[in-house]
Write a protein that holds these residues in place. Structure first.
Motif: not given
Lengths: 345, 375
Positions: B328-332, B341-347
């Motif tokens: 999702a990070m790569e696409l968004m 989403l940045e937090r979701f990625f780290r979590d």
């Protein structure tokens, strides 16, 4: 590698050992500080622009060697160095280039103009001789100068009269400003009338340097994993003696070594756009994969910032978003591979 | 085979969704993450409103998933206050259940579980914390690492060695579980700072320096602690899988929302296919992870736990969480970097590590499968 680049590599390694290695977390999380920035400048790391073969642009080879080695210890420092050089490569005003090269001032380029849709990055217009408006995703928003695209399509250098807004969330490179900027300035000069084309060219020129940073990060983080796996034990054995971990990291290091050779082959020649994109695409993917595996090898400790692993995990993703856009690059790459621009249904 | 959740579980989802919408504001989530601050107020409200209904494990499972889907740090903080309570439930005596477990389920007290040690990690049997009998007490010495609720728990269930292992191969013997009051003299806590993610949760190092624990605080039988902890992990891993589901589903929500707003359209007026395929891939993995998790839960909640499916669910849901947030990070692009989403990625990354690393889960899967085939 040619001798002059070996000397350069050795210079960066010495610099890392003296000023970066024991300070890398601070350099990542806090503002780098004028003294440190001055040291980078004194090494000549900020003045590789204007040294290309025709006296324009950056000496990509030298810059890439510097970036790769800086990124092994502190990716944020490498990115800062790239941003300064990219900025200076298109500025013709000597006073500004000198001030940026000697570290007393800083400059940035809003590549976000290319990374998100045209209507998603704010709007800047000239009204009555002043540039007015906002830009949304400005990486390096704490800089003194900014090169950005106007709605009219011109690429301009804004020298004063802008301010940074509230900082965006910072996944990586936390010591570099990232926010919107508000502009109300009559202090600007036009760099190019066909600004988007020029910005596209500057973005293309980032391919090898960005790949260099990604490769340096892969080297730095994998070395930490290799070192840790040799001393950390579990179930009475060193981690390196467990097949799943050892095979994972060995496979990624193999990929890294092959990419590094490709990288140096490209530096020794004049890489085509396709080759540069191949390298960037693979290097960014590798940096994300290898930082995940290295963090995993460190277990819970890898999740804590003190071990200097988690920053690579964050920075690898941040690099692939702040100075790169996967879809944009893949469209270009696919076109080059097929030797024809695809329509992409 | 019925894939429908019960009406009660569906109601729990609605309740959790509403609770998260009301209390997990971006401002609170962002501040808790930035300041590494446990959301004490929200946890207190969640206890008052009985967001977790311990009388029905399906409700607990779907509540975890739904809260974490909104925000992982806050969601886990709210749902972890009874962490380890199943050990009381399965192996504690009536007095311990009355004194320690019931107040936790009533939302009056918080529990923590001390298993991992600084040098131990996945190697649970190799722990060094010792408990030596001294009259009617045990004296605990040693340390625990990466302990959730470390600074805020009222009691801890602590694994300690009570007798030397009979042989180097049988280190899992001679371990016991004790309840330790956080106010005990000689007990100290150091909060761990600088985590990559789940920064709203409270994580600490525990130190035991001649901590005297009454004999009645021994849970179950002396020497069976390793078995108790492994049994607990076979339960808790399903809840961790639910955390993974929540994170992955949260990433999917955000990607879908982004696609509607900013997704590039093709000439035919549809989303470009690369984005469509990415959404399909994440959605499929979320659904597969959910089916595995619910299957593992179904076995467990009928008191016939299946460790193979449990480990599959934890491993796959964790991997799906990491995969989905990254994709999702790569696409968004910059939109992902500047939103939650940045937090979701780290979590997400912690799920690969806690409650058994992904590698450990895979080993359990194969070893148990081979054992079953041998039998």
């Amino acid at each position: 590698m040619e001798e002059e680049y070996e000397i350069l590599e050795s210079t960066v390694k010495d610099f890392n050992a003296k000023y970066v290695d024991n300070n890398s977390l601070k350099l990542e999380n806090e503002a780098m500080g004028k003294e440190f920035v001055k040291m980078l400048a004194d090494q000549g790391f900020f003045s590789m622009a204007g040294q290309g073969e025709d006296g324009k642009g950056a000496d990509i080879k030298a810059l890439s060697v510097v970036l790769e080695n800086l990124a092994k210890s502190a990716p944020a420092v490498a990115v800062k160095t790239l941003m300064i050089n990219s900025f200076s490569s298109v500025v013709n005003e000597k006073g500004i280039v000198d001030s940026v090269s000697n570290g007393s001032k800083s400059g940035t380029v809003t590549f976000s103009d290319l990374l998100v849709g045209k209507d998603q990055n704010g709007s800047l217009r000239v009204e009555g001789g002043r540039i007015k408006g906002e830009k949304e995703f400005v990486f390096g928003s704490d800089s003194d100068f900014v090169i950005t695209l106007l709605d009219s399509g011109e690429l301009v250098l804004i020298k004063s009269g802008f301010s940074a807004g509230k900082r965006h969330k910072k996944l990586g490179f936390r010591s570099i400003g990232f926010s919107s900027i508000t502009v109300d300035s009559a202090d600007f000069s036009i760099i190019s009338k066909d600004g988007r084309k020029m910005l596209e060219r500057m973005y293309e020129e980032l391919s090898i340097p960005v790949a260099a940073i990604a490769l340096g990060m892969s080297e730095g983080v994998s070395q930490k994993a290799l070192d840790y796996a040799k001393v950390r034990t579990a179930f009475g054995h060193y981690l390196k003696d467990f097949q799943p971990l050892a095979f994972d990291i060995a496979s990624l290091v193999a990929e890294m070594d092959i990419l590094k050779r490709y990288f140096h082959d490209l530096l020794a020649a004049t890489p085509s756009e396709k080759e540069a994109l191949f390298l960037k695409h693979k290097a960014l993917t590798l940096a994300k994969d290898i930082s995940r595996t290295s963090l995993q090898i460190h277990g819970g400790y890898g999740y804590l910032e003190d071990f200097g692993i988690e920053k690579f995990y964050r920075d690898a993703m941040a690099l692939s978003v702040l100075l790169h856009n996967e879809e944009k690059d893949m469209e270009k790459l696919a076109g080059l591979v097929f030797d024809a621009r695809a329509g992409f249904v | 085979m019925d894939f429908e959740l019960s009406d009660e579980a569906k109601e729990a989802i609605v309740k959790a969704k509403e609770f998260a919408r009301k209390h997990f504001t971006e401002e609170v989530a962002e501040r808790s993450d930035r300041e590494e601050q446990f959301p004490t107020d929200i946890v207190a409200i969640s206890k008052r409103e009985k967001i977790l209904d311990f009388s029905n494990p399906w409700k607990v499972l779907v509540t975890i998933e739904e809260l974490v889907r909104r925000d992982p740090g806050l969601g886990i903080s709210v749902t972890i206050s009874a962490f380890g309570s199943e050990i009381f439930m399965l192996f504690g005596n009536d007095s311990q259940k009355e004194k320690y477990m019931n107040p936790v389920f009533a939302g009056q007290k918080t529990l923590g579980l001390g298993v991992t040690e600084p040098g131990g990690g996945s190697d649970v049997a190799n722990i060094k914390t010792e408990a030596k009998q001294d009259g009617d007490s045990y004296i605990l010495n040693g340390g625990k690492m990466f302990i959730s609720n470390g600074q805020i728990a009222d009691y801890f269930l602590v694994l300690a060695r009570t007798s030397p292992p009979p042989s180097p191969e049988k280190k899992h013997r001679g371990l016991s579980v004790f309840v330790v009051d956080a106010k005990s003299p000689g007990f100290a806590v150091n909060k761990l700072h600088g985590k990559l993610g789940v920064r709203a949760t409270n994580t600490a190092e525990l130190i035991f320096n001649n901590v005297r624990v009454p004999k009645e605080n021994l849970v179950g039988e002396e020497g069976k602690g390793f078995y108790y902890i492994m049994t607990f992990f076979n339960i808790s891993r399903i809840y961790v899988a639910a955390q993974g589901l929540g994170i992955a589903h949260g990433a999917l929500d955000r990607l879908v929302e982004y696609s509607k707003k900013y997704g590039e359209m093709s000439e035919t007026g549809e989303l470009k296919e690369n984005l469509q395929l990415a959404i399909a891939e994440i959605a499929t993995r979320v659904e597969a992870a959910r089916n595995l998790t619910y299957k593992a839960a179904s076995y467990l909640f009928k008191f016939t736990p299946n460790p193979v499916v449990t480990s599959m669910s934890k491993y796959y849901a964790a991997d799906t969480a990491v995969f989905s947030t990254r994709r999702a990070m790569e696409l968004m692009s910059l939109h992902g970097l500047t939103t939650d989403l940045e937090r979701f990625f780290r979590d997400a990354k912690i799920l690969d590590i806690w409650e058994g690393t992904t590698e450990v889960e895979k080993l359990i899967i194969t070893r148990m499968m081979l054992k079953e085939e041998g039998a």
